[in-house]
Enzyme design. Structure first.
Site, PDB file in Angstrom:
ATOM      1  N   HIS A   1      -3.655  -5.885   0.908  1.00 24.25           N
ATOM      2  CA  HIS A   1      -3.103  -5.845   2.321  1.00 24.25           C
ATOM      3  C   HIS A   1      -3.203  -7.592   2.680  1.00 24.25           C
ATOM      4  CE1 HIS A   1      -2.702  -1.738   3.561  1.00 24.25           C
ATOM      5  NE2 HIS A   1      -3.535  -1.388   2.979  1.00 24.25           N
TER       6      HIS A   1
ATOM      7  N   GLU B   1      -1.499  -8.813   4.824  1.00 30.44           N
ATOM      8  CA  GLU B   1      -1.317  -9.176   6.414  1.00 30.44           C
ATOM      9  C   GLU B   1      -2.665  -8.933   6.961  1.00 30.44           C
ATOM     10  OE1 GLU B   1      -0.877  -6.252   4.798  1.00 30.44           O
ATOM     11  OE2 GLU B   1      -1.121  -4.626   5.886  1.00 30.44           O
TER      12      GLU B   1
ATOM     13  N   CYS C   1       0.841  -1.307   0.130  1.00 26.88           N
ATOM     14  CA  CYS C   1      -0.058   0.049  -0.129  1.00 26.88           C
ATOM     15  C   CYS C   1       0.761   1.075   0.089  1.00 26.88           C
ATOM     16  CB  CYS C   1      -0.952  -0.100   1.160  1.00 26.88           C
ATOM     17  SG  CYS C   1      -2.179   1.282   0.935  1.00 26.88           S
TER      18      CYS C   1
END
Lengths: 224, 81
Positions: free
Chosen positions: A198, A200, A88
């Site tokens: 994302h 994660e 990002c």
């Protein structure tokens, strides 16, 4: 198998906790937080530039952070072959720093998009995607206002021709107008990867799916 | 010495903000607006008094930070006094 990783924190970063948690959860080793004002990096296998709004997105997203004190050390690490992952805002910083080609522009729809998209593995032979199957489609959240990947036609041709597009938005889920549905790209050497989504935030059943784990497991396998 | 640096999007680079402004002008009743492109203007004050040196420094600033030359052009303008 263990991997030494670190997450760089800039003023305005806001995904460092998620990233530190994900790295520890997946690698089993505690990652280090690295402050932007430092000028040296510890010995690491993976350096992550996380999401957020470094310097309030002033001037251009990632522009100020890309000229920060820690950046020469990151460029040096990249030159040595250390894996660098930008997620990002981290992707935007890598582009502004010249570690990746092109630029992330304002979303074509002008709106901040926060939702789940589908990602297709465009190249499963990279250090960041090798635990996925070629063409595999997986679920991943995005949250950005400037994710519209743009570069000149020659660079785009090179990226495509050299297999440096690692991930693409799939099944009509391109949220930002990105060229060729590009979601993530590699540098020439293949050790620097930037992506807008994302992974994660897709690592535990609590997140709704665990599709993002394989991205980190890929790096883990690559550095082993 | 004062200077202005104008940063504009290169031709062919999509400008969704400019498009939105163009649309808003249309809905305000301004007809005949063929296109709008949005850019940035920097006003910089320098200690340097030599115009040539000032210009060279401003060029460097533009290349290194103020403009992203992948998508933007820049133009440096000095106040000659």
């Amino acid at each position: 198998m263990s991997m030494k990783s670190g997450v760089v924190v800039f003023p305005g970063s806001n995904r460092e906790r998620d990233m530190l948690y994900a790295l520890e959860n997946i690698t089993g080793a505690k990652p280090q937080a690295i402050w932007h004002a430092d000028t040296e990096l510890p010995e690491l296998d993976l350096v992550v530039l996380c999401g957020g709004f470094s310097y309030g997105d002033y001037l251009r997203t990632g522009a100020i952070a890309a000229r920060g004190h820690i950046m020469p050390a990151i460029v040096k690490a990249a030159d040595k072959g250390v894996r660098i992952l930008g997620i990002c805002n981290g992707f935007q910083i890598l582009c502004e720093a010249g570690l990746l080609p092109g630029v992330l522009m304002r979303n074509a729809g002008l709106k901040f998009v926060c939702k789940e998209v589908k990602l297709e593995v465009a190249n499963a032979k990279t250090d960041f995607t090798r635990k996925y199957a070629q063409g595999q489609v997986w679920r991943c959240p995005v949250a950005h206002g400037d994710g519209n990947y743009f570069t000149d036609p020659e660079t785009l041709k090179r990226l495509e021709g050299e297999g440096r597009v690692g991930l693409r938005y799939a099944e009509g889920t391109n949220p930002n107008g990105s060229l060729n549905d590009i979601a993530g790209i590699l540098n020439e050497r293949g050790n620097v990867f930037g992506m807008m989504p994302h992974p994660e935030n897709m690592i535990e059943p609590m997140n709704g799916a665990t599709d993002g784990r394989a991205l980190f497991e890929s790096v883990l396998e690559a550095v082993a | 010495m004062k200077a202005r640096i104008k940063v504009t999007l290169k031709n062919g680079v999509l400008d969704p903000q400019g498009k939105a402004i163009e649309g808003a002008l249309g809905s305000l009743g301004f007809s005949g607006v063929a296109s709008v492109r949005q850019g940035k203007l920097f006003e910089v004050e320098l200690d340097e008094t030599d115009p040539a040196k000032a210009k060279a420094a401003l060029e460097e600033m533009s290349k290194k930070l103020l403009a992203n030359t992948v998508i933007e052009n820049y133009a440096v303008e000095l106040d000659e006094k």
